[in-house]
Design a protein around this motif. Structure first.
Motif, PDB file in Angstrom:
ATOM      1  N   TYR A 110       0.826  -1.211   0.000  1.00 27.30           N
ATOM      2  CA  TYR A 110       0.000   0.000   0.000  1.00 27.30           C
ATOM      3  C   TYR A 110       0.859   1.260   0.000  1.00 27.30           C
ATOM      4  N   ARG A 111       0.430   2.246  -0.768  1.00 26.84           N
ATOM      5  CA  ARG A 111       1.057   3.565  -0.813  1.00 26.84           C
ATOM      6  C   ARG A 111      -0.046   4.617  -0.832  1.00 26.84           C
ATOM      7  N   SER A 112       0.229   5.738  -0.174  1.00 27.77           N
ATOM      8  CA  SER A 112      -0.645   6.898  -0.217  1.00 27.77           C
ATOM      9  C   SER A 112       0.186   8.058  -0.729  1.00 27.77           C
ATOM     10  N   VAL A 113      -0.236   8.648  -1.845  1.00 27.10           N
ATOM     11  CA  VAL A 113       0.499   9.758  -2.427  1.00 27.10           C
ATOM     12  C   VAL A 113      -0.263  11.039  -2.117  1.00 27.10           C
ATOM     13  N   GLY A 114       0.404  11.941  -1.404  1.00 35.49           N
ATOM     14  CA  GLY A 114      -0.204  13.194  -1.009  1.00 35.49           C
ATOM     15  C   GLY A 114      -0.276  14.198  -2.151  1.00 35.49           C
ATOM     16  N   ALA A 115      -0.990  15.284  -1.915  1.00 32.23           N
ATOM     17  CA  ALA A 115      -1.125  16.341  -2.915  1.00 32.23           C
ATOM     18  C   ALA A 115       0.237  16.943  -3.269  1.00 32.23           C
ATOM     19  N   LEU A 161      -5.161  -0.706  -1.562  1.00 36.07           N
ATOM     20  CA  LEU A 161      -3.934  -0.896  -2.322  1.00 36.07           C
ATOM     21  C   LEU A 161      -3.202   0.423  -2.550  1.00 36.07           C
ATOM     22  N   TYR A 162      -3.968   1.507  -2.788  1.00 34.96           N
ATOM     23  CA  TYR A 162      -3.342   2.764  -3.194  1.00 34.96           C
ATOM     24  C   TYR A 162      -4.299   3.918  -2.936  1.00 34.96           C
ATOM     25  N   SER A 163      -3.740   5.069  -2.572  1.00 42.58           N
ATOM     26  CA  SER A 163      -4.512   6.302  -2.420  1.00 42.58           C
ATOM     27  C   SER A 163      -3.773   7.436  -3.100  1.00 42.58           C
ATOM     28  N   GLN A 164      -4.528   8.347  -3.688  1.00 45.15           N
ATOM     29  CA  GLN A 164      -3.955   9.526  -4.348  1.00 45.15           C
ATOM     30  C   GLN A 164      -4.768  10.731  -3.914  1.00 45.15           C
ATOM     31  N   HIS A 165      -4.078  11.837  -3.609  1.00 48.68           N
ATOM     32  CA  HIS A 165      -4.748  13.025  -3.091  1.00 48.68           C
ATOM     33  C   HIS A 165      -4.355  14.247  -3.910  1.00 48.68           C
ATOM     34  N   ALA A 166      -5.283  15.189  -4.017  1.00 53.47           N
ATOM     35  CA  ALA A 166      -5.060  16.389  -4.810  1.00 53.47           C
ATOM     36  C   ALA A 166      -5.730  17.577  -4.117  1.00 53.47           C
TER      37      ALA A 166
END
Length: 153
Positions: free
Chosen positions: A60-65, A143-148
Motif C-alpha cells: 500500500y502507498r498513499s500519495v499526497g497532494a 492498495l493505493y490512495s492519491q490526493h489532490a
C-alpha cells in the motif's frame, strides 16, 4: 495517516454515511466499499492498528497532494499517535464543515475506486482524493490512495 489532507477528505465519508445502517463490509458493493473506507478512517482516528494491518496490503502507498508517497508502515505509525485522544477527530470534523464533499464508487471485477470530490465542481473536475481497493480473500483491501487539491481546496 494516509496524509493530513487525505484524512480530512476521508472523514467526509463520515459525513456522507454517518454510520447509517450496518453494512456488510465483505459484500462486493459500493456500499461495502464506503463502509470499509469509513471503518478505515475510524481505525486511523482511534489508533486501531490491528484493523489497519488487515486492511492495508503490504505494498500500500498513499500519495499526497505534494507528490510524496507514504508507505503502509507510516500510516500505521501515525495511527498509533491518535490512540487515547480525540484531537485529530475534532480537527478532521472541523475540516469537513469547511469543505463539503461527495463520493463516487467505480466497481470493476475485484477492483473498486472510491473518489471524494467537491460537489460544486463535480466528479470529473473536483476530485480531491481516490482510494483503490481490491477484493482478496473475501474482503476489500486498500492498495493505493492519491490526493489532490483541485480548485485550491
Amino acid at each position: 495517516m494516509r496524509h493530513p489532507l487525505a484524512l480530512a477528505i476521508a472523514i467526509l465519508a463520515f459525513a456522507a454515511t454517518a454510520h447509517a445502517a450496518r453494512v456488510d463490509e465483505t459484500a462486493r458493493t459500493a456500499a461495502a466499499v464506503k463502509a470499509v473506507d469509513q471503518h478505515w478512517l475510524d481505525a486511523e482516528l482511534d489508533g486501531d492498528t490491528a484493523y489497519l494491518q488487515t486492511l492495508l496490503l503490504p505494498g500500500y502507498r498513499s500519495v499526497g497532494a505534494d507528490g510524496v508517497a507514504h508507505p503502509r508502515q507510516a500510516i500505521l505509525a501515525h495511527a498509533v499517535q491518535n490512540r487515547g485522544s480525540d484531537r485529530k477527530r475534532r480537527e478532521v470534523e472541523a475540516w469537513i464543515k469547511e469543505h463539503p464533499s461527495a463520493q463516487s464508487v467505480l466497481l470493476q471485477g475485484d477492483t473498486a475506486i472510491l473518489s471524494f470530490y467537491d460537489p460544486a465542481l463535480g466528479p470529473d473536475r473536483g476530485v480531491r482524493s481516490a482510494d483503490i481497493f481490491v477484493y482478496v480473500g473475501g474482503r476489500w483491501h486498500a492498495l493505493y490512495s492519491q490526493h489532490a487539491r483541485p480548485g485550491g481546496n
